[in-house]
Scaffold this active site. Sequence first.
Site, PDB file in Angstrom:
ATOM      1  N   ASP A  78       0.841  -1.208   0.000  1.00  0.00           N
ATOM      2  CA  ASP A  78       0.000   0.000   0.000  1.00  0.00           C
ATOM      3  C   ASP A  78       0.873   1.254   0.000  1.00  0.00           C
ATOM      4  OD1 ASP A  78       0.869  -0.137   2.609  1.00  0.00           O
ATOM      5  OD2 ASP A  78      -1.111   0.097   3.525  1.00  0.00           O
ATOM      6  N   SER A  79       2.200   1.063   0.039  1.00  0.00           N
ATOM      7  CA  SER A  79       3.119   2.182  -0.187  1.00  0.00           C
ATOM      8  C   SER A  79       2.850   2.807  -1.556  1.00  0.00           C
ATOM      9  CB  SER A  79       4.574   1.706  -0.112  1.00  0.00           C
ATOM     10  OG  SER A  79       4.782   0.580  -0.931  1.00  0.00           O
ATOM     11  N   LYS A 121      -1.081  -9.367   2.810  1.00  0.00           N
ATOM     12  CA  LYS A 121      -0.287  -8.949   3.974  1.00  0.00           C
ATOM     13  C   LYS A 121      -1.143  -7.983   4.766  1.00  0.00           C
ATOM     14  CE  LYS A 121       3.250  -5.867   3.646  1.00  0.00           C
ATOM     15  NZ  LYS A 121       2.743  -4.759   4.482  1.00  0.00           N
ATOM     16  N   GLU A 166      -1.166  -5.383   8.454  1.00  0.00           N
ATOM     17  CA  GLU A 166      -0.433  -4.796   9.572  1.00  0.00           C
ATOM     18  C   GLU A 166      -1.185  -5.026  10.872  1.00  0.00           C
ATOM     19  OE1 GLU A 166       0.331  -0.634   8.848  1.00  0.00           O
ATOM     20  OE2 GLU A 166       1.149  -1.025   6.847  1.00  0.00           O
ATOM     21  N   ASP A 182      -1.216  -6.053  -0.319  1.00  0.00           N
ATOM     22  CA  ASP A 182      -1.431  -5.429   0.991  1.00  0.00           C
ATOM     23  C   ASP A 182      -2.910  -5.152   1.232  1.00  0.00           C
ATOM     24  OD1 ASP A 182       0.393  -4.892   2.979  1.00  0.00           O
ATOM     25  OD2 ASP A 182       1.229  -3.125   1.991  1.00  0.00           O
ATOM     26  N   GLU A 208       9.313  -4.506  10.355  1.00  0.00           N
ATOM     27  CA  GLU A 208       9.723  -3.202   9.820  1.00  0.00           C
ATOM     28  C   GLU A 208      10.332  -2.330  10.905  1.00  0.00           C
ATOM     29  OE1 GLU A 208       6.908  -1.125   7.345  1.00  0.00           O
ATOM     30  OE2 GLU A 208       8.179   0.651   7.225  1.00  0.00           O
TER      31      GLU A 208
END
Length: 276
Positions: free
Chosen positions: A44-45, A113, A115, A83, A182
């Site tokens: 999602d960057s 993925k 978070e 993401d 991270e």
Amino acid sequence: MRKTLAEIRSMKAEGKKISMLTAYDSSMARLLSGCEIDILLVGDSLGMVMLGYDSTVPVTMDEMLHHTKAVRRGAPESFIIADMPFGANHTGERDAVKNGIRFLKEAGSDAVKLEGGLEMCGVVRALVQAGVPVMAHIGLTPQTASQLGGYKLQGKGLDDARRLLAEAKGLEEAGAFGLLLECIPDKLAQVITKSMKIPTVGIGAGVHCDGQVLVINDLLGMFDKFTPKFVKKYADLSPLIKESIQQYHTEVKAGTYPGTEHSFSSDADYSSLLRE
Ligand code: KIV
């Protein structure tokens, strides 16, 4: 050849490092897959790198699906992780499973993925039970960076480190097939990596992780808003790109591009058309 989940898991046992890079579009995905990168991450960057947002928070499911589909078209043979954007797995397990399944069915990703720490264990379990493989992501979690005091090192003190280790173990137990770490100290990443059967992939987490990931635009020197300490620029493409564009602009203005070698010719006498 596209890696299987079993192969990715066994790379840790065999001491083979995992290479992972972000990809956001079809042409870059094609290049990455040609270089045999083990895993492509549609991170999602992309919100910051490709879409110009100030953070990853505004990124939507539709945007993630759009880019994941493009990456899959460019890299049919690559293992692709997509993401889950902020909000996609925060309103309950049912929504999370629905969104996770969309990535596999509509966009062709192999896994997702997400978070979060212990609070995400239920969601991870539900996704895995529904057949959606999950890589978990702890440490600096950009979607909730403001709650962590900004984009900064996590797990520095012992209490924080203990919490991260507990999160790692909880997420493994919930069924995650891998864990992204991270921005944590390298020795903490080493302890976490040693404590887990599933592979860890680090970004700003030192050399002891089972694999590494970077944002492709950082690696190529194409994102110059800021450069975190952990980024190694393997190329510095921004000046090269700017120089090429500048030269094109100058040649168009001067009428020196296109030359005859870039033009098509025919034997027909078109000048008669002017008199018609
Ligand atoms: O979105 C992303 O690119 C990430 C990075 C940590 C690799 O999650």
